[in-house]
Design a protein around this motif. Structure first.
Motif, short mmCIF file in Angstrom:
data_model
loop_
_atom_site.label_atom_id
_atom_site.label_comp_id
_atom_site.label_asym_id
_atom_site.label_seq_id
_atom_site.Cartn_x
_atom_site.Cartn_y
_atom_site.Cartn_z
N LEU A 371 0.81 -1.22 0.00
CA LEU A 371 0.00 0.00 0.00
C LEU A 371 0.84 1.27 0.00
N GLY A 372 2.13 1.14 0.23
CA GLY A 372 2.99 2.31 0.34
C GLY A 372 4.09 2.03 1.35
N ARG A 373 4.69 3.06 1.87
CA ARG A 373 5.84 2.93 2.76
C ARG A 373 5.56 1.97 3.92
N ASP A 374 6.16 0.78 3.86
CA ASP A 374 6.08 -0.24 4.92
C ASP A 374 4.65 -0.56 5.33
N SER A 375 3.71 -0.42 4.42
CA SER A 375 2.31 -0.68 4.70
C SER A 375 1.76 -1.67 3.68
N PHE A 376 1.00 -2.65 4.14
CA PHE A 376 0.47 -3.64 3.21
C PHE A 376 -0.74 -4.34 3.82
N LEU A 377 -1.53 -4.95 2.95
CA LEU A 377 -2.62 -5.83 3.33
C LEU A 377 -2.22 -7.27 3.08
N PHE A 378 -2.78 -8.19 3.86
CA PHE A 378 -2.65 -9.60 3.49
C PHE A 378 -3.91 -10.34 3.88
N THR A 379 -4.20 -11.39 3.12
CA THR A 379 -5.37 -12.21 3.37
C THR A 379 -4.99 -13.44 4.19
N ASP A 380 -5.91 -13.87 5.03
CA ASP A 380 -5.80 -15.11 5.80
C ASP A 380 -6.97 -15.98 5.37
N ASP A 381 -6.71 -16.98 4.53
CA ASP A 381 -7.83 -17.75 3.97
C ASP A 381 -8.28 -18.88 4.89
N LYS A 382 -7.65 -19.04 6.03
CA LYS A 382 -8.14 -19.99 7.03
C LYS A 382 -9.22 -19.34 7.88
N SER A 383 -8.99 -18.09 8.29
CA SER A 383 -9.92 -17.41 9.19
C SER A 383 -10.86 -16.44 8.49
N GLY A 384 -10.67 -16.21 7.19
CA GLY A 384 -11.53 -15.28 6.46
C GLY A 384 -11.31 -13.84 6.87
N VAL A 385 -10.05 -13.49 7.16
CA VAL A 385 -9.70 -12.16 7.66
C VAL A 385 -8.73 -11.49 6.70
N ILE A 386 -8.90 -10.17 6.53
CA ILE A 386 -7.90 -9.35 5.85
C ILE A 386 -7.25 -8.46 6.90
N TYR A 387 -5.93 -8.49 6.95
CA TYR A 387 -5.16 -7.70 7.90
C TYR A 387 -4.45 -6.54 7.19
N LYS A 388 -4.25 -5.47 7.94
CA LYS A 388 -3.39 -4.39 7.48
C LYS A 388 -2.20 -4.29 8.41
N VAL A 389 -1.02 -4.18 7.83
CA VAL A 389 0.21 -3.94 8.57
C VAL A 389 0.72 -2.56 8.15
N ARG A 390 1.12 -1.76 9.11
CA ARG A 390 1.56 -0.38 8.83
C ARG A 390 2.53 0.07 9.90
#
Length: 393
Positions: A371-390
């Motif tokens: 998403l930009g400087r040290d920021s990203f999304l990732f999917t977890d297909d076991k739990s049905g969750v989308i996480y954001k790291v920033r």
């Protein structure tokens, strides 16, 4: 040092993974609390934070960004060969709550939709492309659409024997990437290891955006799930075979060359070096099989990947982030993390880890989107969750 961190370091040493001089710093636990009541910690660099931004999905898979800047994501529903898959549009980002407040079902009742992509043709028409198990579809797309603005066009069909196929019915996913004016589609093998009867299997196809000019671009890739086109090059993660023991073969990341054969089922890699499969000898051997750009622990299940450009000016600049979904043999401990890979292909350590706790998996990362400087999304297909790291605020 935590036991989990110590284990990660020992595992890397045991697998002889190359570490760059500027390898990632030690990870620290970060708390996660989900709406279903579960709470646990995931390990990230200390300067980053993690938050769940979408919850309550099923087998959420791969991202794509639309021409008008919206995010779309696929959901395969479950592990069966089903027609209950969806494509979601993510809208209404709430900066304060750090959540997408509007998650719309853009497409429903799809057959294992793994990958979605967007393309604008020479006439200015925008298209959404969807890779189902049995066919490649495209829909006309208008900015802000909450449903497709046309009936689908079928651009290609794929083997659709599903889980009942006589070879075992492996690899129901199809993956997409655009680059250099062409569309690339990955189709996995029908088996763990066999000599395929269909050329389209264990291959990457290239075609024009309208589906014409389809041809085999590369062969010998057992299951190339993650595709990324960057700077004139097509990168593909690839999953190795399962019959060669717990420590072989490597999971791999290739820079895919036009016309190349990457060896499967005849040739595999172990710690970056090629070796022949004793069950599938061939006259020409394996000496001419292209080497991987990067490699990962056996059975780690390398899936989605993203790239952080130098212009981001962050700690992750000039790096790939690769999701290692995790081995079906949980006790191996291979995968279940997101790892960093440098522009030179050298490993730079873990980025997100700790998905296995107390002998159970609390998640399985699938796709990553910068998403930009040290920021990203990732999917977890076991739990049905989308996480954001920033970066921490």
């Amino acid at each position: 040092m935590t036991l989990r961190r110590a284990f990660s370091l020992c595992l890397a040493a045991a697998l002889s993974l190359p570490l760059a001089a500027n390898a990632a710093a030690a990870l620290t636990p970060h708390p996660v609390a989900l709406d279903d009541g579960r709470s646990f910690s995931l390990d990230l660099p200390a300067q980053l934070e993690i938050v769940p931004v979408v919850q309550g999905l099923k087998r959420v898979r791969f991202f794509a960004r639309s021409p008008d800047g919206r995010l779309f994501v696929t959901d395969m529903h479950d592990l069966s060969d089903n027609r209950l898959g969806r494509v979601y549009a993510l809208d209404g980002w709430d900066e304060k709550r750090e959540r997408y407040t509007k998650v719309s079902v853009y497409l429903d009742k799809q057959r294992n939709p793994n990958s979605v992509a967007f393309h604008t043709d020479a006439g200015g028409q925008q298209w959404l492309y969807l890779a189902n198990t049995d066919k490649l579809l495209r829909y006309r797309y208008r900015n802000g659409d909450v449903k497709p603005s046309s009936e689908p066009e079928t651009l290609a069909t794929f083997p659709d024997y599903g889980l009942s196929y006589k070879y075992g019915g492996w690899h129901l996913t199809r993956s997409l990437a655009f680059g250099g004016g062409k569309l690339y589609v990955a189709v996995g093998s029908s088996c763990n290891a066999c000599v395929e009867k269909e050329d389209v299997r264990a291959a990457i196809l290239q075609m024009n955006p309208d589906g014409s000019g389809q041809r085999i671009y590369a062969r010998g890739l057992r299951n190339a799930v993650g595709l990324l086109y960057r700077d004139g090059k097509l990168f593909a993660t690839n999953q190795g075979s399962d019959h060669l023991g717990d420590d072989k073969p490597d999971e791999t990341l290739f820079v895919v060359k036009d016309g190349a054969d990457y060896g499967w089922p005849y040739c595999h890699f172990s710690r970056g070096k090629v070796f022949a499969d004793p069950k599938f000898p061939r006259k020409e051997g394996c000496a001419n099989v292209p080497k991987p750009f990067a490699y990962f622990p056996s059975h780690a299940s390398a899936l989605g990947l993203t790239w952080f450009p130098a212009s981001d000016q962050g700690e992750l600049r000039d790096e790939f982030a690769v999701a290692l979904h995790g081995s079906s043999k949980l006790k191996l401990g291979h995968g279940y993390r997101i790892v960093r890979v440098g522009a030179d292909g050298r490993a730079r350590g873990d980025l997100v880890a700790g998905f296995v706790q107390g002998g159970k998996a609390v998640g399985r990362p699938c796709d990553v989107l910068a998403l930009g400087r040290d920021s990203f999304l990732f999917t977890d297909d076991k739990s049905g969750v989308i996480y954001k790291v920033r970066p921490k605020r």
